[in-house]
Design a protein around this motif. Sequence first.
Motif, short mmCIF file in Angstrom:
data_model
loop_
_atom_site.label_atom_id
_atom_site.label_comp_id
_atom_site.label_asym_id
_atom_site.label_seq_id
_atom_site.Cartn_x
_atom_site.Cartn_y
_atom_site.Cartn_z
N ARG A 36 0.83 -1.20 0.00
CA ARG A 36 0.00 0.00 0.00
C ARG A 36 0.87 1.26 0.00
NH1 ARG A 36 -4.44 -1.88 4.58
NH2 ARG A 36 -5.65 -3.29 3.20
N ALA A 37 1.94 1.21 0.79
CA ALA A 37 2.84 2.36 0.84
C ALA A 37 3.55 2.54 -0.50
CB ALA A 37 3.86 2.18 1.96
N PHE A 38 4.00 1.43 -1.09
CA PHE A 38 4.68 1.49 -2.37
C PHE A 38 3.76 2.02 -3.46
CE2 PHE A 38 7.58 -2.31 -1.10
CZ PHE A 38 8.29 -1.46 -0.26
N GLY A 39 2.46 1.72 -3.32
CA GLY A 39 1.51 2.13 -4.35
C GLY A 39 1.44 3.63 -4.54
N GLU A 40 1.87 4.37 -3.53
CA GLU A 40 1.84 5.83 -3.60
C GLU A 40 3.08 6.39 -4.29
OE1 GLU A 40 -0.87 7.44 -2.64
OE2 GLU A 40 -1.75 5.53 -2.05
N ILE A 41 4.06 5.55 -4.54
CA ILE A 41 5.33 6.01 -5.13
C ILE A 41 5.37 5.64 -6.61
CG2 ILE A 41 7.84 5.84 -4.98
CD1 ILE A 41 7.53 4.93 -2.10
N PRO A 42 5.73 6.57 -7.49
CA PRO A 42 5.82 6.25 -8.92
C PRO A 42 6.83 5.14 -9.17
CG PRO A 42 5.93 8.63 -8.55
CD PRO A 42 6.05 7.97 -7.20
N PRO A 43 6.54 4.24 -10.13
CA PRO A 43 7.45 3.11 -10.40
C PRO A 43 8.90 3.51 -10.65
CG PRO A 43 5.37 2.78 -11.52
CD PRO A 43 5.31 4.17 -10.94
N PRO A 44 9.19 4.57 -11.45
CA PRO A 44 10.60 4.93 -11.63
C PRO A 44 11.30 5.26 -10.32
CG PRO A 44 9.25 5.98 -13.30
CD PRO A 44 8.31 5.40 -12.30
N LEU A 77 10.52 3.96 -7.42
CA LEU A 77 10.74 2.69 -6.73
C LEU A 77 12.02 2.02 -7.21
CD1 LEU A 77 7.13 1.16 -6.77
CD2 LEU A 77 8.35 2.05 -4.78
N VAL A 78 12.22 2.03 -8.53
CA VAL A 78 13.43 1.43 -9.09
C VAL A 78 14.68 2.17 -8.61
CG1 VAL A 78 14.69 0.87 -11.20
CG2 VAL A 78 12.21 0.58 -11.12
N LEU A 79 14.62 3.49 -8.63
CA LEU A 79 15.76 4.29 -8.19
C LEU A 79 16.05 4.06 -6.71
CD1 LEU A 79 17.90 6.37 -8.88
CD2 LEU A 79 16.23 8.17 -8.41
N LEU A 80 15.00 4.00 -5.90
CA LEU A 80 15.20 3.74 -4.48
C LEU A 80 15.83 2.36 -4.26
CD1 LEU A 80 11.88 5.14 -2.97
CD2 LEU A 80 14.18 6.07 -2.63
N GLY A 81 15.41 1.38 -5.07
CA GLY A 81 16.00 0.05 -4.98
C GLY A 81 17.47 0.06 -5.33
N ILE A 82 17.83 0.78 -6.38
CA ILE A 82 19.24 0.89 -6.79
C ILE A 82 20.06 1.54 -5.68
CG2 ILE A 82 20.83 1.99 -8.40
CD1 ILE A 82 18.65 1.74 -10.54
N ILE A 83 19.53 2.64 -5.14
CA ILE A 83 20.24 3.35 -4.07
C ILE A 83 20.42 2.43 -2.86
CG2 ILE A 83 20.08 5.25 -2.42
CD1 ILE A 83 18.62 6.85 -4.61
N SER A 84 19.37 1.68 -2.51
CA SER A 84 19.45 0.78 -1.36
C SER A 84 20.55 -0.26 -1.56
CB SER A 84 18.10 0.09 -1.16
OG SER A 84 18.15 -0.78 -0.04
N VAL A 85 20.62 -0.86 -2.76
CA VAL A 85 21.66 -1.87 -3.05
C VAL A 85 23.05 -1.27 -2.90
CG1 VAL A 85 22.70 -3.24 -4.89
CG2 VAL A 85 20.24 -3.31 -4.55
N GLN A 86 23.26 -0.10 -3.47
CA GLN A 86 24.59 0.49 -3.47
C GLN A 86 24.99 1.04 -2.11
OE1 GLN A 86 26.40 -0.29 -5.86
NE2 GLN A 86 24.72 -1.03 -7.14
N VAL A 87 24.03 1.60 -1.38
CA VAL A 87 24.32 2.05 -0.02
C VAL A 87 24.66 0.85 0.85
CG1 VAL A 87 23.35 3.10 2.07
CG2 VAL A 87 22.99 4.18 -0.14
N GLY A 88 23.93 -0.26 0.65
CA GLY A 88 24.24 -1.48 1.39
C GLY A 88 25.65 -1.96 1.10
N PRO A 95 15.50 -3.76 -1.62
CA PRO A 95 15.45 -3.50 -3.07
C PRO A 95 14.62 -4.52 -3.84
CG PRO A 95 17.62 -4.30 -2.42
CD PRO A 95 16.88 -3.96 -1.17
N TYR A 96 14.63 -5.79 -3.40
CA TYR A 96 13.85 -6.79 -4.10
C TYR A 96 12.36 -6.47 -4.03
CZ TYR A 96 18.09 -9.65 -4.02
OH TYR A 96 19.36 -10.13 -4.19
N SER A 97 11.92 -6.03 -2.84
CA SER A 97 10.51 -5.67 -2.67
C SER A 97 10.15 -4.45 -3.51
CB SER A 97 10.22 -5.40 -1.19
OG SER A 97 10.47 -6.54 -0.40
N LEU A 98 11.01 -3.46 -3.52
CA LEU A 98 10.76 -2.25 -4.30
C LEU A 98 10.70 -2.55 -5.80
CD1 LEU A 98 13.15 0.25 -2.46
CD2 LEU A 98 10.65 0.32 -2.44
N GLU A 99 11.64 -3.37 -6.26
CA GLU A 99 11.70 -3.68 -7.69
C GLU A 99 10.52 -4.54 -8.13
OE1 GLU A 99 15.56 -5.34 -8.29
OE2 GLU A 99 16.57 -3.54 -7.58
#
Length: 306
Positions: free
Chosen positions: A27-35, A37-48, A241-245
């Motif tokens: 539900r929370a993700f549904g409020e965020i535009p897909p692009p 979400l992808v960018l947040l996933g990328i950032i999460s992977v690289q920050v990790g 990131p897997y959930s976001l993607e």
Amino acid sequence: MATTLHVDDGAGRAPALRLAPTVSARRAFGEIPPPALVLLGIISVQVGAALATHLFGTVGSLGTVSLRIFFAAAVLMLAWRPSPRLTRRTWAVIAGYGVTLGAMNLCFYLALARIPLGVAVTIEFLGPLAVALLGSRRWLDGLWALLAAGGVVLLMDAGGGGLDLVGILLALAAGTCWGVYILAGAALGRHTTAGNGLALGMAVAALMVVPFGIAQGGTALLRPWVLAAGLGVALMSSVIPYSLELEALRKIPPRVFGILMSLEPAVAALVGLVVLGESLHWPQWLAVLCVAAASVGASLKAKAER
């Protein structure tokens, strides 16, 4: 240590085999535009990945990757509770997937100990790019391959002797494993359902990687703060990131997802600069852009062929 170009990362980065987000998270993700979400996933992977390097001084690169894979496997096994009652053929596919996943992460984290994050990710990205271009006979795809190769040459020249050769070779090995991992992930998807195969494959990777981590990290791996940091790295680099993607893939075509994922080398370079203080020379930035552009071109090729 993850697109249509890498079917993450990363440590188990197959869009079709993601850890499903909870209802509230969706539900929370549904409020965020897909692009986004992808960018947040990328950032999460690289920050990790960047945060993982802070553990190198205590448990080494092998100890760090073992913590990440162990906790990722634990989370996935608890989430999916897969049955071990499978055919011999299915287990062979799972074993191949897990070994490839483990080797990819070992090589990538060993590379991170020697070369900057942005450089390591850019070189590693050549693996999925090669798979995307594999078997093509179009002259335009030859140009994308040359552009990516030019990017690698720029990385080498810009190092001025400062880039560790072993680190570069390890990143290339990680990229090769990433390419094989794509093919193994596709086979896994054909032989298993939902996240069961991913969970078992991650467990196989953990069995492969953890002994190396214990040999290097020893009892330091059991320190409470080290365990907490390892869990955090696993969450940042895998679960989040897997959930976001996955949520993004519900809303956008895979080809668009692949184009967005082409930002990963550039994001890795930026995260390395901001989080780790790893500055790149302008030729190295140009090299990152060359590989990213080649990835976009390969993704657009896939769009044209659909």
